[in-house]
Design a protein around this motif. Sequence first.
Motif, mmCIF file in Angstrom:
data_model
loop_
_atom_site.group_PDB
_atom_site.id
_atom_site.type_symbol
_atom_site.label_atom_id
_atom_site.label_comp_id
_atom_site.label_asym_id
_atom_site.label_seq_id
_atom_site.Cartn_x
_atom_site.Cartn_y
_atom_site.Cartn_z
ATOM 1 N N MET A 157 0.837 -1.209 0.000
ATOM 2 C CA MET A 157 0.000 0.000 0.000
ATOM 3 C C MET A 157 0.867 1.252 0.000
ATOM 4 O O MET A 157 0.581 2.204 -0.719
ATOM 5 C CB MET A 157 -0.939 -0.016 1.196
ATOM 6 C CG MET A 157 -2.032 -1.040 1.088
ATOM 7 S SD MET A 157 -3.078 -0.955 2.561
ATOM 8 C CE MET A 157 -4.128 -2.359 2.291
ATOM 9 N N ASP B 9 -0.704 -2.468 -6.562
ATOM 10 C CA ASP B 9 -1.944 -3.241 -6.432
ATOM 11 C C ASP B 9 -1.978 -4.500 -7.303
ATOM 12 O O ASP B 9 -2.951 -5.236 -7.294
ATOM 13 C CB ASP B 9 -3.170 -2.375 -6.679
ATOM 14 C CG ASP B 9 -3.160 -1.673 -8.018
ATOM 15 O OD1 ASP B 9 -2.270 -1.915 -8.829
ATOM 16 O OD2 ASP B 9 -4.072 -0.853 -8.244
ATOM 17 N N LYS B 10 -0.883 -4.769 -8.019
ATOM 18 C CA LYS B 10 -0.770 -6.003 -8.815
ATOM 19 C C LYS B 10 0.596 -6.616 -8.554
ATOM 20 O O LYS B 10 1.621 -5.952 -8.740
ATOM 21 C CB LYS B 10 -0.880 -5.699 -10.305
ATOM 22 C CG LYS B 10 -2.236 -5.277 -10.770
ATOM 23 C CD LYS B 10 -2.229 -5.298 -12.279
ATOM 24 C CE LYS B 10 -2.894 -4.075 -12.827
ATOM 25 N NZ LYS B 10 -2.828 -4.036 -14.284
ATOM 26 N N THR C 260 -5.473 -11.697 -1.888
ATOM 27 C CA THR C 260 -6.581 -11.207 -2.721
ATOM 28 C C THR C 260 -7.675 -10.562 -1.875
ATOM 29 O O THR C 260 -8.301 -9.605 -2.320
ATOM 30 C CB THR C 260 -7.155 -12.317 -3.620
ATOM 31 O OG1 THR C 260 -7.565 -13.428 -2.829
ATOM 32 C CG2 THR C 260 -6.132 -12.774 -4.652
ATOM 33 N N LYS C 261 -7.874 -11.050 -0.647
ATOM 34 C CA LYS C 261 -8.848 -10.414 0.253
ATOM 35 C C LYS C 261 -8.374 -9.026 0.690
ATOM 36 O O LYS C 261 -9.168 -8.227 1.169
ATOM 37 C CB LYS C 261 -9.118 -11.288 1.472
ATOM 38 C CG LYS C 261 -9.990 -12.473 1.166
ATOM 39 C CD LYS C 261 -10.212 -13.340 2.383
ATOM 40 C CE LYS C 261 -11.002 -14.579 1.987
ATOM 41 N NZ LYS C 261 -11.064 -15.561 3.054
ATOM 42 N N SER C 262 -7.098 -8.757 0.511
ATOM 43 C CA SER C 262 -6.533 -7.443 0.836
ATOM 44 C C SER C 262 -6.577 -6.500 -0.359
ATOM 45 O O SER C 262 -5.903 -5.472 -0.375
ATOM 46 C CB SER C 262 -5.088 -7.614 1.310
ATOM 47 O OG SER C 262 -5.038 -8.412 2.461
ATOM 48 N N ASN C 263 -7.355 -6.867 -1.374
ATOM 49 C CA ASN C 263 -7.559 -6.064 -2.582
ATOM 50 C C ASN C 263 -6.278 -5.855 -3.388
ATOM 51 O O ASN C 263 -6.064 -4.787 -3.968
ATOM 52 C CB ASN C 263 -8.211 -4.721 -2.253
ATOM 53 C CG ASN C 263 -9.600 -4.901 -1.703
ATOM 54 O OD1 ASN C 263 -10.364 -5.727 -2.211
ATOM 55 N ND2 ASN C 263 -9.936 -4.169 -0.678
ATOM 56 N N ILE C 264 -5.449 -6.870 -3.412
ATOM 57 C CA ILE C 264 -4.258 -6.860 -4.247
ATOM 58 C C ILE C 264 -4.427 -7.971 -5.279
ATOM 59 O O ILE C 264 -4.723 -9.111 -4.930
ATOM 60 C CB ILE C 264 -2.988 -7.067 -3.403
ATOM 61 C CG1 ILE C 264 -2.835 -5.878 -2.443
ATOM 62 C CG2 ILE C 264 -1.762 -7.232 -4.284
ATOM 63 C CD1 ILE C 264 -1.829 -6.070 -1.364
ATOM 64 N N GLU C 265 -4.254 -7.592 -6.530
ATOM 65 C CA GLU C 265 -4.417 -8.555 -7.619
ATOM 66 C C GLU C 265 -3.130 -9.367 -7.781
ATOM 67 O O GLU C 265 -2.034 -8.809 -7.830
ATOM 68 C CB GLU C 265 -4.729 -7.827 -8.921
ATOM 69 C CG GLU C 265 -4.931 -8.742 -10.101
ATOM 70 C CD GLU C 265 -5.165 -7.987 -11.398
ATOM 71 O OE1 GLU C 265 -4.953 -8.595 -12.457
ATOM 72 O OE2 GLU C 265 -5.542 -6.795 -11.350
#
Length: 183
Positions: free
Chosen positions: A60, A65-66, A86-91
């Motif tokens: 962050m 984010d990827k 992935t639950k942490s909004n990272i692809e």
Amino acid sequence: DHLADIANNILPGEKIDSIAYGCTSGSVAIGDKKISEEIHKSKADVYVVTPISATIKALMYLKVDKIAVLTPYPQKVNKTIFDYITKSNIEITSFSSFNLEYDNDIANVDPKFLIETINKVNHKDADAVFISCTALRAVEVLDQIEEQISKYVISSNQAMIWDCLRSVNLNKSISGYGKLLSN
């Protein structure tokens, strides 16, 4: 079951600013909240760092984010790491693993082999590569890998060190161990 006792045995009676729980897959399996709760039973005011929470904070901070992921773990453990990230909004653009079962095998992975492997990992669509596991000797080759692939490379140990240092307001640039620590 013994985190509170272990934390209590670290400089008994002394104030400690940060405690790092040093196992990435363990922190995912147990959960950051449970680890903190247990450590806080004996060290109430300490800042608790886990490798996975530190990694997410670092990503962050770097506005990543990827990611491409490399782990040493077997398939069952890999799924928990994948799900947590992935639950942490990272692809996750690619996920690779050595599929090792034993910690001593993981600790014996040659850092030069890590360099070779990351150069083969599909990180084309990723902003960074995450090397999961505190037993892997990745920190010593992070600069070299980043130079070769022109991307951030975050390791569990590096992220944990970064988060511990920031928790005590030590924000100086540290060279030689990846861009995260030199920022």
